[in-house]
Design an enzyme around this catalytic site. Structure first.
Site, PDB file in Angstrom:
ATOM      1  CB  SER A 515      -0.889   0.091   1.330  1.00 47.49           C
ATOM      2  OG  SER A 515      -2.048   1.120   1.161  1.00 47.49           O
ATOM      3  CG  ASP A 601      -6.739  -1.557  -4.687  1.00 48.01           C
ATOM      4  OD1 ASP A 601      -7.241  -0.600  -3.984  1.00 48.01           O
ATOM      5  OD2 ASP A 601      -5.291  -1.897  -4.432  1.00 48.01           O
ATOM      6  CG  HIS A 646      -6.172  -1.198  -0.996  1.00 45.42           C
ATOM      7  ND1 HIS A 646      -4.806  -1.043  -1.730  1.00 45.42           N
ATOM      8  CD2 HIS A 646      -5.629  -0.886   0.079  1.00 45.42           C
ATOM      9  CE1 HIS A 646      -3.833  -0.585  -0.992  1.00 45.42           C
ATOM     10  NE2 HIS A 646      -4.278  -0.580   0.134  1.00 45.42           N
TER      11      HIS A 646
END
Length: 678
Positions: A515, A601, A646
């Site tokens: 991330s 995502d 995500h």
């Protein structure tokens, strides 16, 4: 090394051969990867899931019952928990064979789903449970009427948080495009009624719900990255309008607990700029009436807090060491207990709903130590290990807490793990972990693969750079907005520091991040690629500038307090451009990189990752004939997971993800054909 663990690790070393340099669409079940593991007898595996389960056992050398944490909560005399796609209830003191099934997810046609949260109504008449899949960040809330024959009464889609005010009266927030701005109140029974009781207008703020430990109030929490505002709903009068505690003030965060008609406020208001515990009467709750009880020292991280009848228990991190502080709510005295030195992560167990209890149960772990459960007795001030734990596989792993000096003189904590008595440690492979954003700590929870890496001779290093939360709120502030480059300087200093101490060398060093940690990892690949040989990135944030300029994306407004606003401020435009990984790709020798991205995502747009990969490959091909003598052409592997969101980057990795990443590292560091490193 445990023979089964070594056996599986040898399998991982050779599995890189079966997936290409860019896998953009994969079969959902990944059956093609079975062929990557010729050492495993596939004929005994009746399905891909059974192969996965076999791999779990091989990775740990023990019977780990669940690859993903099963949710559990204690309420009254019962424990409510998830296991094998069911929500069950068992009475305290009864054996597991006496459990009662309350809900089967497959009967609701919910497959590959798991329970994210369970809430029981005060009189135990209703259960609310949020169900989620890895393909989406949105949850569905299932309402179950309890009794002799539990039955599903309702479904609420897109729910983020929810709490019971009374039996049959539920408050919840709905998530749309990653934002929560509305709070609804709904009643169940003979006549269902739903209404919106709060709406947040500012797109920088995210709304969630919390129930105080004594079940007296529900709090509506509207938070941005730096500012808070809380409204109270009285559980005894849930139909009354919410009451504002303190109007939001830029830069001031606060959270609320309750005891004996007094509010206990955790806030960063005042100096030092770390959290403080204050209190005030429910009838005079504005900030001017807040009175200080306890203030954290500078560079102290607040991990968690639990309210009891006469005490407040805080779990803290100071100088990279965990502590448990007990604060008397009567005379404000403080008892501080240093937790075991091997512990790096702490997680509270489901606590009894009765705040009059004098025991606090929690688990401690580290990247190489499986969770161990402890019980702290408030009255005695004593810590007990609740049950004898099976010894970890790795019995000769050494942990050291070090400090590297960044270029501005700031000391940056580094935690390292390596095998004792390792010879020629300078030639051992080194795996660097980094995050450094949002005030969030680097993940130091246990992962089974770390034990295997240690036994195979690896050194694991965790760099707690500025921008993260390891040293408190000020540590985050010194690594965000126009201080973001401090985190990059810290990361570079940590790696050089370890190399200078004799821990590995650049040719045997790898870096991993997920991330927002991809910002620092990607930036380092541009500024000093010779420090590392290989990089593993999961759902990485690599095209920051384009993302922050796109106000149509759901999180752009919310992210402004972390990165700055390049669309309205040229200062931030130039600053972000100076470190953005995508913007700074240039002709030079890069390390090999594997990137795992997720098709669904919403937080890190796939488009940015594709652009980054394409540009980086183009530059590498242009440099093909000008590369360093003796250094291979770096591989840039993009692996796009179909359907995943995500959140998959934050959950426990699947066995296939672990296999891909470790196989990549062994291949790129030249370890795949060398046999055991030790």
């Amino acid at each position: 090394m445990h023979q089964k663990a070594k056996f599986f690790l040898q399998t991982l070393k050779f599995s890189i051969a079966c997936f290409g340099k860019c896998t953009q669409k994969q079969p959902r079940d990944h059956r093609h990867l079975i062929d990557c593991c010729p050492w495993i007898n596939v004929r005994k595996c009746h399905s891909f899931k059974s192969l996965q389960n076999k791999c779990k056992k091989l990775m740990s050398g023990r019977n780990i019952t669940s690859w993903r944490f099963s949710y559990a909560i204690r309420f009254g005399d019962f424990i409510y928990y998830e296991e094998d796609g069911c929500i069950l209830r068992v009475k305290l003191g009864d054996g597991i064979n006496n459990c009662e099934v309350l809900l089967r997810l497959e009967e609701l046609s919910l497959y590959n789903a798991f329970v994210e949260r369970i809430r029981i109504s005060p009189g135990e008449e209703y259960m609310a449970a949020s169900i989620k899949t890895s393909d989406s960040e949105e949850s569905m809330c299932v309402i179950v009427k309890l009794g002799k024959c539990p039955k599903v009464e309702d479904f609420i889609p897109n729910v983020f948080s929810f709490e019971w005010a009374q039996d049959g009266i539920l408050l919840y927030t709905c998530q749309k495009n990653l934002r929560c701005c509305d709070v609804f109140r709904t009643s169940f029974g003979n006549k269902k009624y739903t209404e919106c009781i709060y709406t947040e207008q500012d797109p920088r703020f995210f709304v969630d719900l919390h129930c105080t430990r004594d079940k007296s109030f529900l709090t509506i929490n509207s938070n941005s990255k730096t500012t808070s505002e809380v409204w109270l709903v009285d559980c005894h009068q849930p139909w009354d309008p919410p009451v504002l505690v303190q109007k939001r003030s830029p830069g001031v965060m606060y959270h609320i607990e309750h005891r004996n008609r007094e509010l206990y406020i955790l806030t960063n208001d005042g100096e030092p700029a770390e959290y403080k515990l204050m209190k005030t009467s429910v009838n005079s709750c504005s900030m001017k009436n807040w009175r200080l009880i306890y203030a954290l020292k500078r560079k102290t991280k607040l991990i968690d807090m639990v309210m009891f009848k006469d005490h407040c228990v805080m779990f803290l991190k100071y100088c990279n060491q965990l502590y448990l502080n007990t604060i008397s709510l009567n005379d404000h005295s403080v008892q501080s207990l240093k937790l075991p030195t091997w512990a790096c992560a702490c997680q509270l167990d489901p606590q009894p709903q009765d705040s009059g209890s004098d025991a606090c149960s929690f688990q401690l772990s580290s990247p190489v130590h499986p969770p161990r459960r402890f019980l702290y007795m408030l009255g005695k001030g004593s810590l007990y290990e609740q049950a004898e734990q099976e010894e970890p596989i790795v019995t000769d792993c050494h942990m050291a807490r070090l400090e590297a000096k960044s270029k501005d003189g700031t000391l940056v904590p580094v935690t390292i793990f390596y095998k004792r008595n390792s010879e020629i440690i300078q030639k051992k492979p080194l795996l660097i972990h980094v995050y450094g954003a949002y005030g969030i700590d680097l993940n130091m929870n246990f992962k089974a693969e770390n034990q295997m890496l240690i036994e195979d001779g690896w050194i694991l290093a965790y760099c707690h750079v500025r921008g993260g939360g390891e040293l408190g709120l000020s540590w985050h502030a010194s690594g965000c907005l126009n201080n973001k480059l401090n985190g990059l300087a810290d990361l570079e200093a940590c790696i050089k520091f370890l190399h200078n101490l004799g821990f590995s060398e650049p040719a045997s060093t790898a870096l991993t991040a997920y991330s927002a940690g991809g910002v620092l990892a990607g930036a380092l690949c541009n500024t000093n690629p010779r420090l590392i040989r290989a990089v593993v990135l999961q759902a990485p944030f690599l095209d920051i500038l384009t993302t922050m300029l796109d106000i149509q994306l759901p999180l752009t407004s919310e992210e402004l307090e972390e990165w700055g606003d390049p669309s309205s401020d040229d200062k931030y435009m130039d600053y972000i451009k100076s470190y953005c990984p995508y913007q700074n790709i240039r002709p030079q020798t890069y390390p090999s990189i594997i990137i795992t991205a997720y098709e669904n995502d919403q937080r890190v747009p796939l488009k940015g990752i594709l652009k980054y990969t394409q540009r980086l490959r183009r530059v590498i091909m242009d440099q093909k004939h000008n590369r360093d003598h003796g250094r291979k052409i770096p591989k840039i592997i993009l692996d796009v997971q179909t359907g995943g969101s995500h959140a998959a980057a934050f959950w426990e990795d699947s066995i296939i993800e672990v296999a891909k990443h470790l196989a990549f590292l062994y291949k790129e560091l030249g370890l795949d054909d060398t046999g055991p490193l030790n």
